[in-house]
Design a protein around this motif. Structure first.
Motif, PDB file in Angstrom:
ATOM      1  N   ALA A 132       0.857  -1.178   0.000  1.00 38.22           N
ATOM      2  CA  ALA A 132       0.000   0.000   0.000  1.00 38.22           C
ATOM      3  C   ALA A 132       0.901   1.239   0.000  1.00 38.22           C
ATOM      4  CB  ALA A 132      -0.910   0.012   1.222  1.00 38.22           C
ATOM      5  N   ILE A 133       0.595   2.185  -0.890  1.00 38.28           N
ATOM      6  CA  ILE A 133       1.378   3.432  -0.900  1.00 38.28           C
ATOM      7  C   ILE A 133       0.591   4.459  -0.107  1.00 38.28           C
ATOM      8  CG2 ILE A 133       2.378   5.238  -2.344  1.00 38.28           C
ATOM      9  CD1 ILE A 133       3.724   2.539  -2.602  1.00 38.28           C
ATOM     10  N   LEU A 134       1.127   4.828   1.036  1.00 43.40           N
ATOM     11  CA  LEU A 134       0.463   5.786   1.908  1.00 43.40           C
ATOM     12  C   LEU A 134       1.224   7.105   1.825  1.00 43.40           C
ATOM     13  CD1 LEU A 134      -0.075   3.229   4.768  1.00 43.40           C
ATOM     14  CD2 LEU A 134      -1.727   4.000   3.088  1.00 43.40           C
ATOM     15  N   PRO A 135       0.631   8.201   2.333  1.00 43.92           N
ATOM     16  CA  PRO A 135       1.249   9.514   2.133  1.00 43.92           C
ATOM     17  C   PRO A 135       2.744   9.593   2.446  1.00 43.92           C
ATOM     18  CG  PRO A 135      -0.720   9.705   3.505  1.00 43.92           C
ATOM     19  CD  PRO A 135      -0.666   8.302   3.046  1.00 43.92           C
ATOM     20  N   GLN A 136       3.145   9.074   3.606  1.00 41.52           N
ATOM     21  CA  GLN A 136       4.556   9.268   3.958  1.00 41.52           C
ATOM     22  C   GLN A 136       5.458   8.127   3.498  1.00 41.52           C
ATOM     23  OE1 GLN A 136       2.199   9.473   6.530  1.00 41.52           O
ATOM     24  NE2 GLN A 136       2.038  11.698   6.457  1.00 41.52           N
ATOM     25  N   GLN A 137       4.897   6.977   3.262  1.00 43.00           N
ATOM     26  CA  GLN A 137       5.759   5.795   3.068  1.00 43.00           C
ATOM     27  C   GLN A 137       4.960   4.647   2.453  1.00 43.00           C
ATOM     28  OE1 GLN A 137       6.500   4.649   7.161  1.00 43.00           O
ATOM     29  NE2 GLN A 137       4.412   3.989   7.353  1.00 43.00           N
ATOM     30  N   PRO A 138       5.685   3.707   1.846  1.00 44.69           N
ATOM     31  CA  PRO A 138       5.006   2.498   1.398  1.00 44.69           C
ATOM     32  C   PRO A 138       4.888   1.522   2.564  1.00 44.69           C
ATOM     33  CG  PRO A 138       7.300   2.453   0.734  1.00 44.69           C
ATOM     34  CD  PRO A 138       7.101   3.723   1.509  1.00 44.69           C
ATOM     35  N   LEU A 139       3.844   0.712   2.555  1.00 46.68           N
ATOM     36  CA  LEU A 139       3.641  -0.272   3.613  1.00 46.68           C
ATOM     37  C   LEU A 139       3.543  -1.655   2.972  1.00 46.68           C
ATOM     38  CD1 LEU A 139       3.258  -0.151   6.671  1.00 46.68           C
ATOM     39  CD2 LEU A 139       0.819   0.033   6.319  1.00 46.68           C
ATOM     40  N   VAL A 140       4.394  -2.584   3.414  1.00 45.58           N
ATOM     41  CA  VAL A 140       4.398  -3.929   2.842  1.00 45.58           C
ATOM     42  C   VAL A 140       3.690  -4.900   3.790  1.00 45.58           C
ATOM     43  CG1 VAL A 140       5.831  -5.854   2.070  1.00 45.58           C
ATOM     44  CG2 VAL A 140       6.587  -3.517   1.651  1.00 45.58           C
ATOM     45  N   PHE A 141       2.737  -5.645   3.258  1.00 48.16           N
ATOM     46  CA  PHE A 141       2.047  -6.661   4.060  1.00 48.16           C
ATOM     47  C   PHE A 141       2.641  -8.017   3.658  1.00 48.16           C
ATOM     48  CE2 PHE A 141      -1.308  -4.261   6.118  1.00 48.16           C
ATOM     49  CZ  PHE A 141      -1.301  -3.085   5.396  1.00 48.16           C
ATOM     50  N   THR A 142       3.699  -8.424   4.385  1.00 48.75           N
ATOM     51  CA  THR A 142       4.418  -9.635   3.994  1.00 48.75           C
ATOM     52  C   THR A 142       3.538 -10.881   4.074  1.00 48.75           C
ATOM     53  OG1 THR A 142       5.280  -9.808   6.241  1.00 48.75           O
ATOM     54  CG2 THR A 142       6.710  -8.792   4.586  1.00 48.75           C
ATOM     55  N   ASN A 143       2.493 -10.842   4.900  1.00 49.54           N
ATOM     56  CA  ASN A 143       1.628 -12.019   5.018  1.00 49.54           C
ATOM     57  C   ASN A 143       0.822 -12.255   3.743  1.00 49.54           C
ATOM     58  OD1 ASN A 143       0.316  -9.593   5.731  1.00 49.54           O
ATOM     59  ND2 ASN A 143      -1.360 -10.669   6.709  1.00 49.54           N
ATOM     60  N   LEU A 144       0.648 -11.213   2.899  1.00 48.94           N
ATOM     61  CA  LEU A 144      -0.103 -11.367   1.653  1.00 48.94           C
ATOM     62  C   LEU A 144       0.821 -11.656   0.472  1.00 48.94           C
ATOM     63  CD1 LEU A 144      -2.589  -8.361   2.015  1.00 48.94           C
ATOM     64  CD2 LEU A 144      -3.124 -10.777   2.297  1.00 48.94           C
ATOM     65  N   CYS A 145       2.130 -11.450   0.669  1.00 50.72           N
ATOM     66  CA  CYS A 145       3.077 -11.552  -0.435  1.00 50.72           C
ATOM     67  C   CYS A 145       3.248 -12.994  -0.900  1.00 50.72           C
ATOM     68  CB  CYS A 145       4.418 -10.974  -0.006  1.00 50.72           C
ATOM     69  SG  CYS A 145       5.750 -11.232  -1.200  1.00 50.72           S
ATOM     70  N   HIS A 146       3.143 -13.225  -2.219  1.00 50.46           N
ATOM     71  CA  HIS A 146       3.315 -14.558  -2.780  1.00 50.46           C
ATOM     72  C   HIS A 146       4.727 -14.785  -3.306  1.00 50.46           C
ATOM     73  CE1 HIS A 146      -0.966 -14.940  -2.489  1.00 50.46           C
ATOM     74  NE2 HIS A 146      -1.025 -16.025  -3.215  1.00 50.46           N
ATOM     75  N   GLY A 147       5.605 -13.805  -3.139  1.00 47.70           N
ATOM     76  CA  GLY A 147       6.994 -13.962  -3.564  1.00 47.70           C
ATOM     77  C   GLY A 147       7.173 -14.004  -5.073  1.00 47.70           C
ATOM     78  N   CYS A 148       6.328 -13.325  -5.844  1.00 50.08           N
ATOM     79  CA  CYS A 148       6.432 -13.394  -7.309  1.00 50.08           C
ATOM     80  C   CYS A 148       7.602 -12.580  -7.832  1.00 50.08           C
ATOM     81  CB  CYS A 148       5.127 -12.951  -7.972  1.00 50.08           C
ATOM     82  SG  CYS A 148       4.847 -11.165  -7.986  1.00 50.08           S
ATOM     83  N   GLY A 149       8.046 -11.560  -7.085  1.00 51.80           N
ATOM     84  CA  GLY A 149       9.206 -10.772  -7.502  1.00 51.80           C
ATOM     85  C   GLY A 149       8.910  -9.615  -8.431  1.00 51.80           C
ATOM     86  N   ALA A 150       7.632  -9.412  -8.809  1.00 49.02           N
ATOM     87  CA  ALA A 150       7.296  -8.363  -9.779  1.00 49.02           C
ATOM     88  C   ALA A 150       7.654  -6.976  -9.274  1.00 49.02           C
ATOM     89  CB  ALA A 150       5.818  -8.431 -10.134  1.00 49.02           C
ATOM     90  N   CYS A 151       7.374  -6.709  -7.992  1.00 47.58           N
ATOM     91  CA  CYS A 151       7.608  -5.358  -7.460  1.00 47.58           C
ATOM     92  C   CYS A 151       9.074  -4.966  -7.540  1.00 47.58           C
ATOM     93  CB  CYS A 151       7.106  -5.254  -6.022  1.00 47.58           C
ATOM     94  SG  CYS A 151       7.816  -6.476  -4.900  1.00 47.58           S
ATOM     95  N   SER A 152       9.962  -5.854  -7.077  1.00 52.57           N
ATOM     96  CA  SER A 152      11.383  -5.492  -7.066  1.00 52.57           C
ATOM     97  C   SER A 152      11.913  -5.382  -8.482  1.00 52.57           C
ATOM     98  CB  SER A 152      12.198  -6.500  -6.259  1.00 52.57           C
ATOM     99  OG  SER A 152      12.037  -7.791  -6.792  1.00 52.57           O
TER     100      SER A 152
END
Lengths: 288, 121
Positions: A85-105
């Motif tokens: 989630a991109i929030l005003p001050q910073q991005p927030l990563v929810f690692t519990n939802l991450c499937h490890g696909c690697g697309a973001c990086s």
């Protein structure tokens, strides 16, 4: 040759078939058994392997460097699982939802994302009386089986017979387990639920383009609808195991069918021959 | 300052939707002027992470607070990180909820009030 064993409905007898098939074939050929039911592996209860080797199972999750991040939001847009989630001050990563696909990086224009490993369980392997055995187990509380199933499947031998015991159901963990196999054996039982879930499993296997056949377990009455379904779909019923308290009693003591009633080893050898025939036939068809 | 209220339909006469992440609509309203607009929520069709995606959408609306029935852990974390107050336990008519908010009858929640996936049916 890789044979996966799935079902749709849980409790139909996948593990009974997987372990019995492994036991029946081990003296004739090199056999490897992979238990990919990472949420609740149970093949080891019957084969009692000597699990001398292990490795941690990990999933790669993103770590965002806030200094480099310019909040462009590309990572959040590309994430199919809403794990960023991109929030005003910073991005927030929810690692519990991450499937490890690697697309973001991969896609971050600022190269602000690195992948760190998050432990989700372990993979163990060893010998079980002439059978090469591998299984994986998810840590309690982890929801995501496919990454650990992928890691278990990395241990697949290139030669010999590979038998893969799949988890129940027809969703991501089963698809991850079954994909890449030469044949998928679907174990069902003669009940309305069994048939309902068998139809779902057949749909899944057809979607993967894998050849399949059915094993009817706990047969003896009520199987008319299952047999009718298989006939209409053109799916062969390759083996029938009767509803028998003796089999159940033995199984509840950790003794699989082919071990406790060795005469069944012949039936499982016949089953294997039928599977080989079907796979060879399919290969011949595609070559033409 | 504007607030967002989860709504079962895009009208002021509608009932408060009991879920946050998978609510059907939002009513974004200025309680002083009662000027409002409705927003359709893509959350219901998300396979997962509905709380996160909905929170991110709301964050772009410039609201001070969210009024809803239930809010799960991921949504709560995202909204709180964005500095948006979360008010849970809200039900009934949207117009009543706005009146209660203006009268200062609501306390912001200091934690999510339901577990993950509670809004899935």
């Amino acid at each position: 040759m890789i044979i996966s064993i799935a079902s749709g409905k849980g409790g139909t007898g996948k593990t009974l078939v997987a372990t019995s098939l492994a036991v029946s074939l081990k003296n004739k050929q090199k056999v490897q058994l992979l238990d990919c039911d990472a949420e609740e592996p149970n093949d080891h209860i019957f084969l009692k392997p000597d699990l001398g080797n292990s490795e941690a199972a990990c999933i790669a999750v993103p770590e965002i460097d806030n200094e480099k991040c310019n909040l462009c939001g590309k990572c959040a847009k590309v994430c199919a699982f809403n794990a960023i989630a991109i929030l005003p001050q910073q991005p927030l990563v929810f690692t519990n939802l991450c499937h490890g696909c690697g697309a973001c990086s991969y896609l971050c224009p600022q190269k602000a994302i690195t992948e760190t490993k998050r432990g989700i369980g372990f993979v163990e392997w060893g010998q079980a009386g002439g059978i090469d055995f591998v299984h994986g187990k998810l840590d309690i509380g982890e929801a995501m089986a496919p990454p650990i199933i992928r890691q278990v499947k990395q241990h697949i031998y290139k030669d010999g017979i590979v038998i893969i015991d799949a988890p129940p159901g027809t969703s991501c963990p089963v698809v991850e387990t079954v994909k890449g196999s030469h044949f998928c054996l679907l174990v069902t039982e003669p009940t309305p639920f069994g048939l309902n879930d068998l139809a779902l499993a057949v749909e899944m296997v057809k979607g993967l383009g894998t050849a399949c056949g059915v094993v009817l377990n706990r047969a003896g009455s009520g199987e008319e609808k299952v047999l009718e379904y298989c006939q209409n779909e053109g799916i062969p019923v390759l083996l029938s195991i009767p509803l028998d308290t003796a089999i159940a009693r033995m199984y509840s003591r950790g003794i699989t069918l082919a071990e406790g009633l060795p005469q069944w080893q012949q039936d499982f050898n016949v089953l294997f021959n039928k599977i080989t025939e079907m796979v060879d036939e399919r290969n011949r068809c595609t070559e033409r | 300052m504007k607030i967002a209220i989860t709504a079962s339909s895009p009208k002021l006469e509608a009932e408060v939707d009991p879920r946050f992440g998978r609510c059907q609509y939002f009513i974004i309203i200025d309680p002083e002027t009662m000027q409002f607009e409705s927003l359709e929520n893509a959350g219901p069709s998300a396979s997962e992470g509905a709380g996160v995606s909905t929170a991110q959408m709301i964050n772009g609306e410039g609201v001070d607070a969210v009024l809803t029935g239930n809010c799960g852990p991921n949504a709560y974390q995202a909204l709180s990180a964005a500095g948006i107050k979360v008010i849970t336990g809200v039900s009934g008519k949207i117009t009543d909820a706005v009146e209660n908010y203006k009268a200062g009858k609501f306390q912001p929640a200091d934690q999510p009030n339901v577990n993950a996936h509670s809004g899935m049916n």
